[in-house]
Design a protein around this motif. Sequence first.
Motif, PDB file in Angstrom:
ATOM      1  N   PRO A 200       0.851  -1.206   0.000  1.00 10.58           N
ATOM      2  CA  PRO A 200       0.000   0.000   0.000  1.00 10.58           C
ATOM      3  C   PRO A 200       0.881   1.249   0.000  1.00 10.58           C
ATOM      4  N   LEU A 201       1.394   1.620  -1.170  1.00  8.06           N
ATOM      5  CA  LEU A 201       2.372   2.715  -1.227  1.00  8.06           C
ATOM      6  C   LEU A 201       1.782   4.048  -0.781  1.00  8.06           C
ATOM      7  N   ASP A 202       0.498   4.257  -1.017  1.00 12.02           N
ATOM      8  CA  ASP A 202      -0.117   5.503  -0.553  1.00 12.02           C
ATOM      9  C   ASP A 202      -0.063   5.587   0.971  1.00 12.02           C
ATOM     10  N   ALA A 203      -0.328   4.463   1.634  1.00  8.76           N
ATOM     11  CA  ALA A 203      -0.249   4.426   3.097  1.00  8.76           C
ATOM     12  C   ALA A 203       1.195   4.505   3.556  1.00  8.76           C
ATOM     13  N   ALA A 204       2.088   3.828   2.821  1.00  6.85           N
ATOM     14  CA  ALA A 204       3.504   3.814   3.204  1.00  6.85           C
ATOM     15  C   ALA A 204       4.105   5.208   3.145  1.00  6.85           C
ATOM     16  N   PHE A 219       8.796  -6.064   4.656  1.00  8.49           N
ATOM     17  CA  PHE A 219       9.025  -7.475   4.969  1.00  8.49           C
ATOM     18  C   PHE A 219       7.721  -8.177   5.342  1.00  8.49           C
ATOM     19  N   GLY A 220       6.856  -7.463   6.027  1.00  6.08           N
ATOM     20  CA  GLY A 220       5.589  -8.062   6.416  1.00  6.08           C
ATOM     21  C   GLY A 220       4.726  -8.393   5.220  1.00  6.08           C
ATOM     22  N   GLN A 221       4.609  -7.460   4.267  1.00  8.14           N
ATOM     23  CA  GLN A 221       3.812  -7.720   3.072  1.00  8.14           C
ATOM     24  C   GLN A 221       4.438  -8.807   2.193  1.00  8.14           C
ATOM     25  N   ALA A 222       5.734  -9.014   2.355  1.00  4.54           N
ATOM     26  CA  ALA A 222       6.415 -10.072   1.601  1.00  4.54           C
ATOM     27  C   ALA A 222       6.178 -11.450   2.217  1.00  4.54           C
ATOM     28  N   GLY A 223       5.520 -11.488   3.360  1.00  4.48           N
ATOM     29  CA  GLY A 223       5.287 -12.762   4.034  1.00  4.48           C
ATOM     30  C   GLY A 223       6.526 -13.314   4.698  1.00  4.48           C
ATOM     31  N   LEU A 224       7.543 -12.475   4.900  1.00  2.00           N
ATOM     32  CA  LEU A 224       8.806 -12.930   5.479  1.00  2.00           C
ATOM     33  C   LEU A 224       8.885 -12.698   6.981  1.00  2.00           C
ATOM     34  N   LEU A 225       7.809 -12.192   7.572  1.00  2.00           N
ATOM     35  CA  LEU A 225       7.743 -12.068   9.031  1.00  2.00           C
ATOM     36  C   LEU A 225       6.820 -13.133   9.610  1.00  2.00           C
ATOM     37  N   LYS A 249       6.066  -7.221  15.377  1.00  2.00           N
ATOM     38  CA  LYS A 249       5.106  -6.465  16.183  1.00  2.00           C
ATOM     39  C   LYS A 249       4.679  -5.185  15.475  1.00  2.00           C
ATOM     40  N   GLU A 250       5.644  -4.515  14.846  1.00  4.17           N
ATOM     41  CA  GLU A 250       5.337  -3.277  14.131  1.00  4.17           C
ATOM     42  C   GLU A 250       4.441  -3.564  12.921  1.00  4.17           C
ATOM     43  N   TYR A 251       4.731  -4.656  12.236  1.00  6.42           N
ATOM     44  CA  TYR A 251       3.900  -5.004  11.080  1.00  6.42           C
ATOM     45  C   TYR A 251       2.481  -5.339  11.514  1.00  6.42           C
ATOM     46  N   ASP A 252       2.328  -6.044  12.622  1.00 11.89           N
ATOM     47  CA  ASP A 252       0.981  -6.366  13.109  1.00 11.89           C
ATOM     48  C   ASP A 252       0.170  -5.087  13.321  1.00 11.89           C
ATOM     49  N   TYR A 253       0.840  -4.066  13.865  1.00  7.58           N
ATOM     50  CA  TYR A 253       0.174  -2.771  14.078  1.00  7.58           C
ATOM     51  C   TYR A 253      -0.214  -2.135  12.744  1.00  7.58           C
ATOM     52  N   LEU A 254       0.731  -2.108  11.779  1.00  5.30           N
ATOM     53  CA  LEU A 254       0.463  -1.494  10.474  1.00  5.30           C
ATOM     54  C   LEU A 254      -0.585  -2.286   9.687  1.00  5.30           C
ATOM     55  N   ALA A 255      -0.516  -3.604   9.779  1.00  5.91           N
ATOM     56  CA  ALA A 255      -1.483  -4.438   9.065  1.00  5.91           C
ATOM     57  C   ALA A 255      -2.897  -4.205   9.591  1.00  5.91           C
ATOM     58  N   HIS A 256      -3.007  -4.038  10.914  1.00  8.23           N
ATOM     59  CA  HIS A 256      -4.321  -3.744  11.500  1.00  8.23           C
ATOM     60  C   HIS A 256      -4.792  -2.346  11.101  1.00  8.23           C
ATOM     61  N   LYS A 257      -3.859  -1.398  11.105  1.00  5.86           N
ATOM     62  CA  LYS A 257      -4.191  -0.004  10.784  1.00  5.86           C
ATOM     63  C   LYS A 257      -4.672   0.140   9.340  1.00  5.86           C
ATOM     64  N   PHE A 258      -3.987  -0.545   8.411  1.00  3.27           N
ATOM     65  CA  PHE A 258      -4.310  -0.379   6.992  1.00  3.27           C
ATOM     66  C   PHE A 258      -5.054  -1.587   6.407  1.00  3.27           C
TER      67      PHE A 258
END
Length: 487
Positions: A200-204, A219-225, A249-258
Amino acid sequence: MEKLLHYVWKHRLFPLTPLATTQGQEVEVIDPGLHNSNAGPDFFNAKVRIGGTLWVGNVEVHDKASEWYSHRHDRDAAYDNVVLHVVGDADTDVTTANGGRPPQLVLPVPQTVSDNYAELLSTDSYPPCYRVIGSLPRLTVHSWMSALQTERLQQKTEAIEQRVKAAEGAWERAFFTTLARNFGFGVNGDAFEAWANALPLDAAAHHRDDPFQIEALFFGQAGLLNVAAVAERRQIETAADSYFQRLSKEYDYLAHKFRLTPMDGRQWRFLRLRPQNFPYIRIAQLVHLYCSRHCSLSIMADCETLDDARRMLSTETTPYWHNHYTFGQETADSTKGLTECSAQQAEGAGGRSEGEALPSSDGKGLLVKAGGRRSEGEALPSAKSAKRLSKASKDLLIINTVVPMLYAYGRHTASEKLCHRAFAFLEELKAENNTIVRMWQQCGLPVENAGDSQALIQLKRQYCDRKDCLRCRFGYEFLKVKTKSEK
């Protein structure tokens, strides 16, 4: 064979004896017409004199005349204007949808052409036309190479235009997707493109000033976490890695947010990749390029020289990756830049030479191909010697990303300057060094720059691999060679 009949008709390889229809009318071919590769008759606007009358219309070619009916041409009005039916075997008369009866010509295939074509199809080595390559006129080689180079660039341009369309006209996103795909250096190209499309580059963009958050997102969107996915690839256990846990942990937060869904991490390929080409390192480098803001479509369009483009692509990684290839396993410190080794993974690369190091299946050591000296469990080669920065990989990215993007964007904006610069870069860059290029060089074909190497990749993939010799100018020259029985 119908393809061969098409070829003989198109190139007017007619016998010395007069041509005649099955009804005995003399046939004179003034113009074989324009070859049609789409639906409809095989040749448009042909000019033939039949029985003293000049006819202008379409020509249809079949191996057997009865195929006219099996292809339902007798019910298709598009074939009403066929003035001549060229066949290898006139096993029946034919009629059109309006009741017409087009004359038929049995066209013999010259024995030389037939024998040479059979040799091209049956030869397993590449290229099958190697016997004539060294004797071809320079003008023939140059004109065909130029056409192939343009054809390949056009193919890449169409792929970029499809990405722009998928991005609803966002050229900047299409640029990032194209760049990401080519960071896969062939092996992981599809996975990188799928990853880029999942970002989600707009969110990034709201977190671009925080490399840690961008790294977690990438890394999270790549499925490597995903610990389970890592375990399935038999990589080392990551649970004890504190940096991995922080990113997760940070990705879990961002994944929930977006409201994000990661791609399947099993799409990434690691087998026989050198560690410095692992997706982990490539993604970390893309994190740096994204956060630094010095690699974008607008900046690329302003790159007037190759050195400008190389500077734009200069990248590094966050400190964690200075001494890691994967999560959890520490190695000797090294700055991960784009290295010489990347060139061997590039599009068209033929792999490693005998004795080059390969990562072992369990991630603990290295394996080598036959002839090498390193055994599983031995240490990695010196990080400093294996990771020195080189322009080789940057040049590959210029060939596969910058050049086609310049050309595609130049066409979109009607900028001749950008289109010209794309071709100028190809002429200035050295030819790629891969098995395809070396194969043609061994046949005596001169390869002077990246434009030539791109042309040869196109030649092998679109013609040689498909045995499409009848559309190849080198194949045309081969078919004209006299057979041993004729010499």
